[in-house]
Design an enzyme around this catalytic site. Sequence first.
Site, PDB file in Angstrom:
ATOM      1  N   CYS A  65       0.879  -1.173   0.000  1.00 18.25           N
ATOM      2  CA  CYS A  65       0.000   0.000   0.000  1.00 18.25           C
ATOM      3  C   CYS A  65       0.919   1.226   0.000  1.00 18.25           C
ATOM      4  CB  CYS A  65      -0.988  -0.018   1.164  1.00 18.25           C
ATOM      5  SG  CYS A  65      -0.257  -0.026   2.819  1.00 18.25           S
ATOM      6  N   HIS A  98      13.767 -14.429  12.507  1.00 21.21           N
ATOM      7  CA  HIS A  98      13.316 -14.423  13.900  1.00 21.21           C
ATOM      8  C   HIS A  98      11.803 -14.564  14.044  1.00 21.21           C
ATOM      9  CE1 HIS A  98      17.115 -12.303  15.717  1.00 21.21           C
ATOM     10  NE2 HIS A  98      17.409 -13.349  14.957  1.00 21.21           N
TER      11      HIS A  98
HETATM   12  C1  RB5 Z   1      -4.037   5.282   0.669  1.00 17.95           C
HETATM   13  O1  RB5 Z   1      -4.048   6.652   0.389  1.00 17.95           O
HETATM   14  C2  RB5 Z   1      -3.129   5.010   1.861  1.00 17.95           C
HETATM   15  O2  RB5 Z   1      -3.730   5.425   3.023  1.00 17.95           O
HETATM   16  C3  RB5 Z   1      -2.809   3.537   1.902  1.00 17.95           C
HETATM   17  O3  RB5 Z   1      -2.176   3.171   0.715  1.00 17.95           O
HETATM   18  C4  RB5 Z   1      -1.865   3.057   2.988  1.00 17.95           C
HETATM   19  O4  RB5 Z   1      -0.689   3.810   3.018  1.00 17.95           O
HETATM   20  C5  RB5 Z   1      -2.434   2.859   4.318  1.00 17.95           C
HETATM   21  O5  RB5 Z   1      -1.769   2.418   5.257  1.00 17.95           O
END
Ligand code: RB5
Length: 154
Positions: A65, A98
């Site tokens: 993400c 670990h």
């Molecule tokens: C999306 O904008 C962002 O919040 C997501 O990709 C991530 O970083 C969340 O932890």
Amino acid sequence: MRVSIASDHGGFDLARSLATWLTEQGHLVSDLGPGTVTSVDYPDYALRVADAIASGAADAGVLVCGSGIGMSIAANKVAGIRAAVVQDVEHARLAKAHNDANVLCLGGRFTSEDDGRAILGAWLGATYEGGRHDLRLEKIRRLEAASHEADPRG
Ligand code: RB5
């Protein structure tokens, strides 16, 4: 190895690039989406990879993400998942050696393609050391079991 990978929009480009690289390295890759870079909710994609690992359909999971943080929080809610957010090669090695992490979480907004490959390669190439770490992982399993028992929703 059978590797499942998914992302949200913040990790889209890095995840697709890593999926290609993993395939080139000889891994059997399942890209669990999303198929386009439109905005999606990371828990939906964390669950896809977490389910693949928990069910035994995949040996290793990769979630990307924007920061890696949301993916790790969501994936760690699934029983049997040990997801680690990693930003460098040494933490990648430690996460396996670990903690026997079975899901690697990366931040697409903070990790270059080259670093992502190096981090992923270090994690996949590392070996869980067992020994004293076994007892600690067993304690985590017990915590997981206890929290599911205490949950009135089952
Ligand atoms: C999306 O904008 C962002 O919040 C997501 O990709 C991530 O970083 C969340 O932890």
